[in-house]
Design a protein around this motif. Structure first.
Motif, mmCIF file in Angstrom:
data_model
loop_
_atom_site.group_PDB
_atom_site.id
_atom_site.type_symbol
_atom_site.label_atom_id
_atom_site.label_comp_id
_atom_site.label_asym_id
_atom_site.label_seq_id
_atom_site.Cartn_x
_atom_site.Cartn_y
_atom_site.Cartn_z
ATOM 1 N N PRO A 188 0.836 -1.208 0.000
ATOM 2 C CA PRO A 188 0.000 0.000 0.000
ATOM 3 C C PRO A 188 0.867 1.254 0.000
ATOM 4 O O PRO A 188 2.020 1.232 0.459
ATOM 5 C CB PRO A 188 -0.812 -0.132 1.295
ATOM 6 N N GLY A 189 0.297 2.331 -0.510
ATOM 7 C CA GLY A 189 1.078 3.551 -0.669
ATOM 8 C C GLY A 189 1.678 4.060 0.628
ATOM 9 O O GLY A 189 2.848 4.451 0.681
ATOM 10 N N PHE A 190 0.899 4.027 1.718
ATOM 11 C CA PHE A 190 1.395 4.548 2.994
ATOM 12 C C PHE A 190 2.529 3.681 3.535
ATOM 13 O O PHE A 190 3.545 4.198 4.029
ATOM 14 C CB PHE A 190 0.242 4.599 3.998
ATOM 15 N N ILE A 191 2.390 2.341 3.430
ATOM 16 C CA ILE A 191 3.433 1.434 3.910
ATOM 17 C C ILE A 191 4.698 1.603 3.076
ATOM 18 O O ILE A 191 5.818 1.625 3.602
ATOM 19 C CB ILE A 191 2.943 -0.031 3.862
ATOM 20 N N GLY A 192 4.536 1.719 1.759
ATOM 21 C CA GLY A 192 5.696 1.916 0.895
ATOM 22 C C GLY A 192 6.423 3.215 1.189
ATOM 23 O O GLY A 192 7.655 3.262 1.169
ATOM 24 N N MET A 193 5.678 4.276 1.517
ATOM 25 C CA MET A 193 6.312 5.555 1.840
ATOM 26 C C MET A 193 7.074 5.469 3.157
ATOM 27 O O MET A 193 8.185 6.000 3.279
ATOM 28 C CB MET A 193 5.252 6.655 1.905
ATOM 29 N N LEU A 194 6.492 4.777 4.156
ATOM 30 C CA LEU A 194 7.181 4.613 5.433
ATOM 31 C C LEU A 194 8.459 3.800 5.265
ATOM 32 O O LEU A 194 9.508 4.138 5.841
ATOM 33 C CB LEU A 194 6.261 3.930 6.450
ATOM 34 N N LEU A 195 8.396 2.718 4.473
ATOM 35 C CA LEU A 195 9.587 1.901 4.242
ATOM 36 C C LEU A 195 10.661 2.699 3.512
ATOM 37 O O LEU A 195 11.856 2.624 3.855
ATOM 38 C CB LEU A 195 9.209 0.650 3.432
ATOM 39 N N THR A 196 10.255 3.461 2.527
ATOM 40 C CA THR A 196 11.207 4.286 1.777
ATOM 41 C C THR A 196 11.817 5.360 2.667
ATOM 42 O O THR A 196 13.022 5.635 2.598
ATOM 43 C CB THR A 196 10.506 4.932 0.578
ATOM 44 N N LEU A 197 10.995 5.967 3.509
ATOM 45 C CA LEU A 197 11.497 6.983 4.431
ATOM 46 C C LEU A 197 12.492 6.384 5.422
ATOM 47 O O LEU A 197 13.526 6.999 5.737
ATOM 48 C CB LEU A 197 10.333 7.628 5.178
ATOM 49 N N PHE A 198 12.223 5.159 5.879
ATOM 50 C CA PHE A 198 13.151 4.487 6.801
ATOM 51 C C PHE A 198 14.496 4.231 6.123
ATOM 52 O O PHE A 198 15.557 4.461 6.721
ATOM 53 C CB PHE A 198 12.527 3.174 7.272
#
Length: 305
Positions: free
Chosen positions: A257-267
């Motif tokens: 999902p978009g939100f999970i992918g953004m959090l992983l990328t931010l990490f």
């Protein structure tokens, strides 16, 4: 009239003791954006010179550098609108200029005002070590809070703050121009923008320049700071597009999902910055962008069916 508006902002900022300086930073470019969007960069040069002169007369010491840099960014932004340049390219240009201005202003203020950034970073390191020692955590042996690491994080954070300021200036100026009924094109999704491949190569060279300046610092402190600022601009440029590339990878290949992918990328961006930098270089100068774009188009077509 534009110079008068700019001067009033400077005077209000000075009379309030710089209380609203952080807010005025987003307002300073708007008069120049409005003028250069209507008349172009050639006619705007004289206005820009006048804003520089009035900044010396009415600007505070700390706000002087920011006012001049923001006025220049406003002139560039408005000139791109006047020339009907691609809005995505204009956005990237404004963000890069804003990040470079933030880095240079920080260095200029430190050099001219006599602030010692190295001493501040060492004090920060000592304070953080004391906090972890009181908490019973042995952080010194891990090498995370080393001086070089904190200095690098300080410069990266400063650049990111500048890029975010450019993003706010872009959309704020865009909204005001739309209200004033300027003929301005609607921006396209950032994924549809293909940056120049040579820009990725230049950014990678700047990254190596930064790494070399960290490994073997130059004896001239001003040259060292300028080269590291230029190198960090390259780092931020690659990380920005690497962030977009990793989000697209999470969506296309990992199906997150978009939100999970953004959090992983931010990490990944905050912990292992070399991964988004490599992804950004492949996205700009390689074929990663076209591959991801084709996959996303295929997914959207299958979804519509």
């Amino acid at each position: 009239m534009i110079v008068a508006i700019f001067g009033v902002l400077l005077l209000v900022n000075r009379q309030t003791g710089g209380m609203f300086e952080g807010f005025f930073m987003f307002i300073f470019p708007i008069p120049m954006v409005a003028f250069s969007a209507k008349y172009g960069w050639k006619d705007s040069l004289a206005v820009f010179v006048c804003t520089v002169l009035i900044a010396f007369l009415f600007g505070s010491f700390t706000g002087l550098f920011y006012a001049i840099s923001m006025s220049f960014i406003g002139m560039v932004y408005g000139s791109c609108i006047h020339a009907k340049r691609d809005m995505n390219r204009t956005l990237i240009l404004v963000m890069v200029l804003s990040a470079a201005a933030e880095l240079l202003c920080t260095i200029a203020l430190a050099t001219v005002a006599g602030f010692d950034l190295n001493a501040d970073i060492m004090a920060m390191q000592e304070g953080m070590n004391q906090v972890f020692e009181q908490a019973g955590v042995d952080i010194a042996s891990s090498g995370i809070l080393t001086y070089d690491y904190l200095r690098r994080m300080y410069i990266i954070t400063t650049g990111f703050v500048g890029a975010l300021e450019g993003l706010v200036v872009y959309y704020l100026s865009y909204a005001i121009l739309k209200k004033l009924r300027y003929p301005i094109r609607k921006p396209q999704p950032i994924t549809s923008y293909y940056p120049s491949k040579i820009s990725g190569v230049i950014a990678l060279i700047l990254v190596f320049v930064y790494a070399y300046s960290v490994a073997k610092p130059f004896p001239n402190e001003i040259a060292q700071n300028v080269l590291q600022s230029a190198g960090m601009c390259g780092v931020i440029y690659l990380i920005f597009f690497g962030f977009i590339a990793l989000i697209m990878v999470c969506r296309v290949y990992l199906r997150l999902p978009g939100f999970i992918g953004m959090l992983l990328t931010l990490f990944l961006t905050m912990t292992i910055s070399y991964i988004p930098m490599l992804a950004g270089y492949l996205y700009i100068s390689g074929n990663l962008h076209r591959i991801l774009d084709a996959k996303m188009s295929e997914m959207s077509q299958n979804g519509s069916k």
